[in-house]
Write an enzyme that holds these catalytic residues in place. Structure first.
Site, PDB file in Angstrom:
ATOM      1  N   HIS A  82       0.859  -1.120   0.121  1.00  0.00           N
ATOM      2  CA  HIS A  82      -0.020  -0.037   0.209  1.00  0.00           C
ATOM      3  C   HIS A  82       0.953   1.120  -0.278  1.00  0.00           C
ATOM      4  O   HIS A  82       1.842   1.461   0.990  1.00  0.00           O
ATOM      5  CB  HIS A  82      -0.935  -0.094   1.195  1.00  0.00           C
ATOM      6  CG  HIS A  82      -1.658   1.215   1.483  1.00  0.00           C
ATOM      7  ND1 HIS A  82      -2.833   1.396   0.608  1.00  0.00           N
ATOM      8  CD2 HIS A  82      -1.580   2.453   1.882  1.00  0.00           C
ATOM      9  CE1 HIS A  82      -3.469   2.575   0.761  1.00  0.00           C
ATOM     10  NE2 HIS A  82      -2.688   3.254   1.670  1.00  0.00           N
ATOM     11  N   ASP A 161     -14.980   2.676   7.716  1.00  0.00           N
ATOM     12  CA  ASP A 161     -14.131   3.713   7.350  1.00  0.00           C
ATOM     13  C   ASP A 161     -14.577   4.610   6.183  1.00  0.00           C
ATOM     14  O   ASP A 161     -14.159   5.929   6.100  1.00  0.00           O
ATOM     15  CB  ASP A 161     -12.869   2.933   6.708  1.00  0.00           C
ATOM     16  CG  ASP A 161     -11.785   3.980   6.191  1.00  0.00           C
ATOM     17  OD1 ASP A 161     -11.363   4.591   6.932  1.00  0.00           O
ATOM     18  OD2 ASP A 161     -11.539   3.979   4.960  1.00  0.00           O
ATOM     19  N   ARG A 168     -14.541  12.959   8.176  1.00  0.00           N
ATOM     20  CA  ARG A 168     -13.318  13.512   8.576  1.00  0.00           C
ATOM     21  C   ARG A 168     -12.890  14.636   7.596  1.00  0.00           C
ATOM     22  O   ARG A 168     -12.290  15.417   7.805  1.00  0.00           O
ATOM     23  CB  ARG A 168     -11.972  12.468   8.713  1.00  0.00           C
ATOM     24  CG  ARG A 168     -12.324  11.642   9.878  1.00  0.00           C
ATOM     25  CD  ARG A 168     -11.393  10.188   9.800  1.00  0.00           C
ATOM     26  NE  ARG A 168     -10.065  10.760   9.534  1.00  0.00           N
ATOM     27  CZ  ARG A 168      -8.923   9.796   8.928  1.00  0.00           C
ATOM     28  NH1 ARG A 168      -9.432   8.888   8.327  1.00  0.00           N
ATOM     29  NH2 ARG A 168      -7.942  10.143   8.659  1.00  0.00           N
ATOM     30  N   SER A 183      -7.544   3.874   9.584  1.00  0.00           N
ATOM     31  CA  SER A 183      -8.258   3.706   8.237  1.00  0.00           C
ATOM     32  C   SER A 183      -7.575   3.091   7.226  1.00  0.00           C
ATOM     33  O   SER A 183      -8.119   2.361   6.682  1.00  0.00           O
ATOM     34  CB  SER A 183      -8.510   5.585   7.709  1.00  0.00           C
ATOM     35  OG  SER A 183      -8.760   5.446   6.376  1.00  0.00           O
ATOM     36  N   LYS A 187      -8.659  -1.249   5.993  1.00  0.00           N
ATOM     37  CA  LYS A 187      -8.955  -1.912   4.587  1.00  0.00           C
ATOM     38  C   LYS A 187      -7.851  -3.070   4.205  1.00  0.00           C
ATOM     39  O   LYS A 187      -8.279  -3.952   3.559  1.00  0.00           O
ATOM     40  CB  LYS A 187      -8.979  -0.645   3.597  1.00  0.00           C
ATOM     41  CG  LYS A 187     -10.093   0.238   3.789  1.00  0.00           C
ATOM     42  CD  LYS A 187      -9.904   1.563   2.723  1.00  0.00           C
ATOM     43  CE  LYS A 187      -8.864   2.420   3.557  1.00  0.00           C
ATOM     44  NZ  LYS A 187      -9.190   3.888   3.103  1.00  0.00           N
TER      45      LYS A 187
END
Ligand code: URA
Length: 441
Positions: A82, A161, A168, A183, A187
């Site tokens: 990621h 999320d 947010r 967050s 995922k």
């Protein structure tokens, strides 16, 4: 406990229990807790932080709010990667095939781009025919056959999320390390891989602007991954200058293919090799040095490029554009930016460069913007380079000539020029693993 009391407790810097965190998240997802109370709690978390246990509980309840992907029909170790997002960051298109060529499976769900950063799914969709929406069986089948599949996020991963992130975004509570870490990791953990490598970007094109904050975020995320039983490590990489030379969807695929052929720019090649090596390391293929050697070999012997071509074919894409990137559709118009200055490029406001590319049609201003796959920027001069008046510093590509003027202005405004020589930033600042933080000199 009433939501009022949970807010007051966090306001007063007290630690929330697991039950209180669960009550908040589940209640908000069900619509039982109104936005104004959820916003107040998010702001209290933003101001007062969370303990390691609270952050773990928040991540766990968000992860469990939707589907948990079971990757067990895919044989062998599965690794995920990621990136916290950047400009010109096409590393997933390079490291996925390298890792797959080295025998570790990559079953990856990726996102679309928004604002100044691009998304892997959009880039892949610039390949004619390439399908990023596969059902589970097709997805598993492609991974088992080719070692890798990259698709768009399907199903309902961490819906809590999604809802909290949207809140947010409008309540000035994005830039909180426990909220960002939970967050992202909710995922990633729901996506089911056995091990995870995180690329935490730092600098003007990233949302973490300093190395110190990036290390803190990485430490939180590595702890969350390891505590959930997944081997996790993170690299802190520079995003104070665009990565590689190309920004824009098909332009980035072309550069990724060139890198897999061994002809990539030095910065992109170096970063991709280290990310791939760390993915192989967490997957148990050896230490970082051995894995780096393996990753280099996968480029040198052509097996990584072959993996990408096979994945493209298996997902319905036109493999010929990978074999010969000259087959990609080109933008109708190009425009050269010539330097009005003499001196050294001292800094590139990387977010500004990404916005210039978006202005050419390569990125999305809003979630439903349509993007132009061939639009973007090819950079000729980067931070640290010397330029003379009239030198080519970048070429813009678009299908509408009228877009060039404003994009050129934005691009030039993003450059800072100095008379004296400038030191380039390191590419990789540090590695964060369960063993600790290892800074590069
Ligand atoms: N990306 C995410 O997925 N979540 C954040 O909070 C920030 C960036």
């Amino acid at each position: 406990m009433r939501m009022y009391d949970i807010i007051a407790k966090k306001r007063d810097k007290k630690e929330l229990t697991t039950e209180e965190i669960n009550e908040f998240v589940n209640g908000y997802v069900k619509g039982e807790i109104p936005d104004y109370q959820a916003s107040a709690l998010l702001m209290a978390i933003y101001l007062n932080g969370m303990t390691e246990r609270e952050t773990f509980d928040l991540t766990t309840v968000m992860m469990r709010s939707g589907d948990l992907v079971d990757l067990s029909p895919i044989e062998g170790v599965k690794v995920d990667k990621h990136s916290t997002g950047g400009v010109g960051d096409k590393t997933s298109l390079i490291v996925g095939p390298i890792v797959a060529a080295c025998g570790v499976k990559v079953a990856k769900m990726s996102g679309r781009g928004l604002g100044h950063t691009g998304g892997t799914v959009d880039k892949l969709e610039s390949i004619p025919g390439f399908k990023t929406a596969l059902d589970r069986d097709e997805f598993f089948d492609v991974v088992n056959k080719t070692g890798i599949s990259v698709i768009g996020q399907s199903g309902d991963l961490a819906p809590a999320d999604k809802k909290l992130y949207a809140l947010r975004d409008v309540t000035a509570t994005i830039e909180s390390i426990p909220l960002i870490a939970s967050s992202i990791m909710s995922k990633k953990l729901a996506a089911g891989a056995d091990c995870i490598v995180l690329d935490v970007k730092t600098g003007s094109g990233a949302f973490m602007k300093t190395v110190e904050d990036s290390v803190k975020l990485a430490q939180e995320m590595v702890k969350l991954g390891e505590n959930a039983g997944r081997r996790t490590c993170a690299l802190i990489t520079d995003m104070d200058v665009p990565l590689g030379r190309n920004i824009g969807n098909s332009l980035e695929v072309i550069e990724a293919v060139e890198t897999l052929k061994g002809n990539g720019p030095e910065d992109l090649t170096h970063e991709a090799l280290y990310l791939a090596a760390n993915m192989l390391e967490v997957a148990g293929k050896g230490d970082e040095k051995e894995c780096l050697k393996m990753a280099k070999e996968a480029i040198d012997n052509g097996s990584a490029l072959e993996c990408l071509a096979q994945m493209v074919k298996a997902q319905g894409g036109d493999e010929s554009v990978i074999r010969d990137t000259g087959n990609f559709a080109k933008a109708a118009f190009s425009h050269e930016i010539r330097s009005p200055y003499e001196g050294y490029i001292a800094h590139m406001d990387t977010e500004g460069c990404g916005i210039a590319s978006m202005m050419l049609g390569a990125g999305r201003e809003t979630l439903d913007s349509v993007i132009d796959m061939a639009a973007g920027i090819v950079i000729e001069k980067k931070t640290g380079d010397h330029i003379k008046r009239g030198d080519l510093i970048a070429t813009l590509y678009a299908n509408d000539k009228a877009l060039f003027d404003k994009a050129e202005k934005k691009y030039l405004d993003s450059l800072k020029i100095s008379d004296g020589e400038v030191k380039r930033n390191p590419l990789i600042y540090a590695k964060v693993s369960k063993e600790g933080v290892q800074y590069n000199d």
